[in-house]
Design an enzyme around this catalytic site. Structure first.
Site, PDB file in Angstrom:
ATOM      1  N   ASN A   1       3.098   1.273  -3.921  1.00  0.00           N
ATOM      2  CA  ASN A   1       1.659   1.221  -3.635  1.00  0.00           C
ATOM      3  C   ASN A   1       0.924   0.647  -4.838  1.00  0.00           C
ATOM      4  O   ASN A   1       0.585   1.363  -5.768  1.00  0.00           O
ATOM      5  CB  ASN A   1       1.156   2.637  -3.284  1.00  0.00           C
ATOM      6  CG  ASN A   1      -0.338   2.662  -3.019  1.00  0.00           C
ATOM      7  OD1 ASN A   1      -1.032   1.664  -3.209  1.00  0.00           O
ATOM      8  ND2 ASN A   1      -0.837   3.800  -2.570  1.00  0.00           N
TER       9      ASN A   1
ATOM     10  N   CYS B   1      -4.141   0.929  -3.857  1.00  0.00           N
ATOM     11  CA  CYS B   1      -5.303   1.798  -3.661  1.00  0.00           C
ATOM     12  C   CYS B   1      -6.421   1.414  -4.625  1.00  0.00           C
ATOM     13  O   CYS B   1      -6.214   1.355  -5.837  1.00  0.00           O
ATOM     14  CB  CYS B   1      -4.924   3.260  -3.832  1.00  0.00           C
ATOM     15  SG  CYS B   1      -4.316   3.926  -2.290  1.00  0.00           S
TER      16      CYS B   1
HETATM   17  C1  LIG Z   1      -7.621   7.921   4.545  1.00  0.00           C
HETATM   18  C2  LIG Z   1      -6.696   6.866   4.113  1.00  0.00           C
HETATM   19  C3  LIG Z   1      -5.754   7.127   3.141  1.00  0.00           C
HETATM   20  C4  LIG Z   1      -4.874   6.145   2.735  1.00  0.00           C
HETATM   21  N1  LIG Z   1      -3.925   6.455   1.809  1.00  0.00           N
HETATM   22  C5  LIG Z   1      -3.033   5.523   1.445  1.00  0.00           C
HETATM   23  C6  LIG Z   1      -1.974   5.856   0.562  1.00  0.00           C
HETATM   24  O1  LIG Z   1      -1.825   6.985   0.122  1.00  0.00           O
HETATM   25  N2  LIG Z   1      -1.106   4.875   0.230  1.00  0.00           N
HETATM   26  C7  LIG Z   1      -1.207   3.604   0.696  1.00  0.00           C
HETATM   27  O2  LIG Z   1      -0.387   2.752   0.367  1.00  0.00           O
HETATM   28  N3  LIG Z   1      -2.200   3.270   1.559  1.00  0.00           N
HETATM   29  C8  LIG Z   1      -3.099   4.190   1.940  1.00  0.00           C
HETATM   30  N4  LIG Z   1      -4.052   3.877   2.852  1.00  0.00           N
HETATM   31  C9  LIG Z   1      -4.147   2.485   3.367  1.00  0.00           C
HETATM   32  C10 LIG Z   1      -3.355   2.307   4.667  1.00  0.00           C
HETATM   33  O3  LIG Z   1      -1.986   2.549   4.497  1.00  0.00           O
HETATM   34  C11 LIG Z   1      -3.543   0.873   5.214  1.00  0.00           C
HETATM   35  O4  LIG Z   1      -3.062  -0.037   4.266  1.00  0.00           O
HETATM   36  C12 LIG Z   1      -4.991   0.535   5.505  1.00  0.00           C
HETATM   37  O5  LIG Z   1      -5.649   1.638   6.061  1.00  0.00           O
HETATM   38  C13 LIG Z   1      -5.124  -0.657   6.455  1.00  0.00           C
HETATM   39  O6  LIG Z   1      -4.592  -0.370   7.719  1.00  0.00           O
HETATM   40  P1  LIG Z   1      -5.510   0.038   8.999  1.00  0.00           P
HETATM   41  O7  LIG Z   1      -6.557  -1.009   9.127  1.00  0.00           O
HETATM   42  O8  LIG Z   1      -4.545   0.101  10.141  1.00  0.00           O
HETATM   43  O9  LIG Z   1      -6.093   1.351   8.666  1.00  0.00           O
HETATM   44  C14 LIG Z   1      -4.952   4.847   3.288  1.00  0.00           C
HETATM   45  C15 LIG Z   1      -5.889   4.588   4.279  1.00  0.00           C
HETATM   46  C16 LIG Z   1      -6.750   5.575   4.706  1.00  0.00           C
HETATM   47  C17 LIG Z   1      -7.732   5.293   5.782  1.00  0.00           C
END
Ligand SMILES: Cc1cc2nc3c(=O)[nH]c(=O)nc-3n(C[C@H](O)[C@H](O)[C@H](O)COP(=O)(O)O)c2cc1C
Length: 434
Positions: free
Chosen positions: A136, A139
């Site tokens: 990751n 973030c």
């Molecule tokens: C509440 C929340 C927490 C997230 N936590 C992480 C995380 O811990 N590690 C990570 O790599 N991505 C994290 N993400 C990002 C998601 O894995 C993803 O990359 C991002 O939400 C885009 O995808 P989506 O449009 O389907 O939500 C998080 C996203 C959200 C909404």
């Protein structure tokens, strides 16, 4: 019957739908339910180093952008990596993987950018029997200020270095998750490849402030009167994600490099589009958080039906099919000429097309006293704005002028504007042929 099985990096899963690392994959309870609902794989919520887990805010951690019908279009979050104990997570991962050998289970990791930190955690993760790891580097909040996440993902040299450590101390596939908070996503992707990564995944969330409370004058979500930028995701980010994916897919340094597509995937169609742009599978977060785990069943049946209708028997049949058609502006065929056409039976006489075209475009739509709207071919440049603002689907369409006809706007015969496209220097095929 279409076969949805994927074999991404040698990791088999019954369908291309994985849950992205986020709250849906934060614990055994969730992941078991996700697998029961039909998800092909999961990327476990990001693990951090041994020691006291991070502490999340105790107030609202999400903000949203809605469409007119209050459908959620974009989600903003200020959540950190897992706030659960490392060893609890590792034990749960081991148990779940043992019970679901046919599903993909990837462990997301974010530890400090120091070799010792990676050397310490990788054998623990290897011991769980999980199928691979995702780094990751994305973030954008909370962790980046501590020198992790996007702070690493924005420096290609760090990506390459950390990826090398992971390949040294871990034997299974390494996926590098990229941040979109960067000018040129091709550089971190190429760095990941140089470091020995097996794939990249993208996108993580985009820096965002979704709203400001005009009474308290605080960005939202607001914690005791203060707010901070968060990470944006959901349907609104899909176009950005697809553009970044396509940049990597067609860059000579990373052509053919496996990609896991993330960002706004909500329907089977979104997934199919990412796959045509070169993604071996897709990851989903916001759609599951909005509609629950069972949404995967619609994704599976929709993709399967579409593949049957197109005669695709496997995901590989259309993997990357749109990459050769994704090009630079200069290679677009300027001999192609279209005009807008309004279906009078479908038109509800709202006048949006007229207002948009008359005020902001080419004055190419006429309105009669009884509100009949017609296209003025002499003015229409086929910009598509009328199609985009029309509230009735398929009411306005763009119709190509047949070669040989005269374009009433330019007075030139179509295919005459540039003498002959097949030999025009803008045409890469013509240049190659010379
Ligand atoms: C509440 C929340 C927490 C997230 N936590 C992480 C995380 O811990 N590690 C990570 O790599 N991505 C994290 N993400 C990002 C998601 O894995 C993803 O990359 C991002 O939400 C885009 O995808 P989506 O449009 O389907 O939500 C998080 C996203 C959200 C909404």
């Amino acid at each position: 019957m279409a076969d949805l099985t994927t074999n991404f990096l040698g990791i088999s899963s019954p369908n291309p739908f994985w849950l992205a690392s986020a709250p849906p994959t934060d614990k055994e309870y969730n992941v078991r339910r996700a697998f029961e609902a039909g998800w092909g794989g999961v990327v476990w919520k990001t693990l951090g180093s041994e020691g006291p887990p991070v502490v999340n805010v105790n107030g609202p951690r999400y903000g949203a952008i809605y469409g007119a019908d209050r459908r959620l279009l974009g989600l903003n979050n200020i959540e950190l990596i897992t706030d659960r104990d490392l060893y609890t997570n590792l034990e749960e991962i081991k148990r779940v993987k043992a019970d679901y050998p046919d599903r993909a289970l990837i462990v997301s990791i974010m530890v400090p950018c120091e070799e010792e930190a990676w050397k310490a955690i990788l054998p623990l993760v290897e011991d769980t029997g999980a199928d691979g790891i995702e780094l990751n580097f994305g973030c954008p909040h909370g962790m980046s200020e501590r020198g992790m996440g996007a702070a690493v993902g924005q420096v290609p040299e760090y990506i390459e270095m950390v990826t090398r450590w992971c390949k040294q101390y871990y034997s299974k596939p390494v996926i590098v998750k990229l941040t979109p908070n960067i000018t040129d996503v091709r550089k971190p992707a190429a760095a990941a490849k140089r470091g020995g990564a097996d794939a990249v995944s993208l996108i993580n969330t985009i820096n965002s402030i979704t709203s400001v409370n005009l009474d308290s004058m605080s960005p939202e979500p607001s914690i005791d009167g203060k707010g901070t930028h968060g990470g944006y995701c959901g349907p609104a980010v899909k176009p950005i994600a697809m553009s970044m994916v396509s940049e990597i897919a067609r860059n000579s340094e990373t052509q053919g490099f496996p990609i896991s597509g993330i960002g706004g995937v909500t329907t089977w169609r979104d997934a199919a589009e990412f796959i045509t742009l070169g993604c071996g599978n897709v990851q989903v977060c916001t759609a599951a958080m909005t509609y629950g785990f069972k949404i995967v069943q619609e994704m599976i049946s929709g993709l399967s039906d579409w593949m049957d209708s197109k005669g695709h028997t496997s995901i590989d049949d259309f993997l990357g099919a749109a990459v050769p058609n994704t090009t630079d502006w200069q290679y677009l065929n300027l001999n192609y000429v279209a005009k807008a056409k309004i279906d009078q039976d479908a038109c509800i006489s709202c006048g949006r097309c007229y207002a948009a075209c008359e005020d902001t475009s080419h004055q190419a739509i006429a309105m009669s006293p009884d509100r009949v709207f017609t296209v003025i071919d002499e003015e229409c440049v086929a910009c598509n704005l009328c199609v985009d603002v029309c509230p009735v689907e398929d009411c306005i369409s763009m119709e190509q002028l047949a070669p040989g006809t005269v374009d009433p706007r330019t007075g030139k015969t179509v295919q005459d504007a540039y003498a002959n496209w097949t030999t025009h220097p803008n045409n890469p095929g013509a240049v190659a042929a010379e």
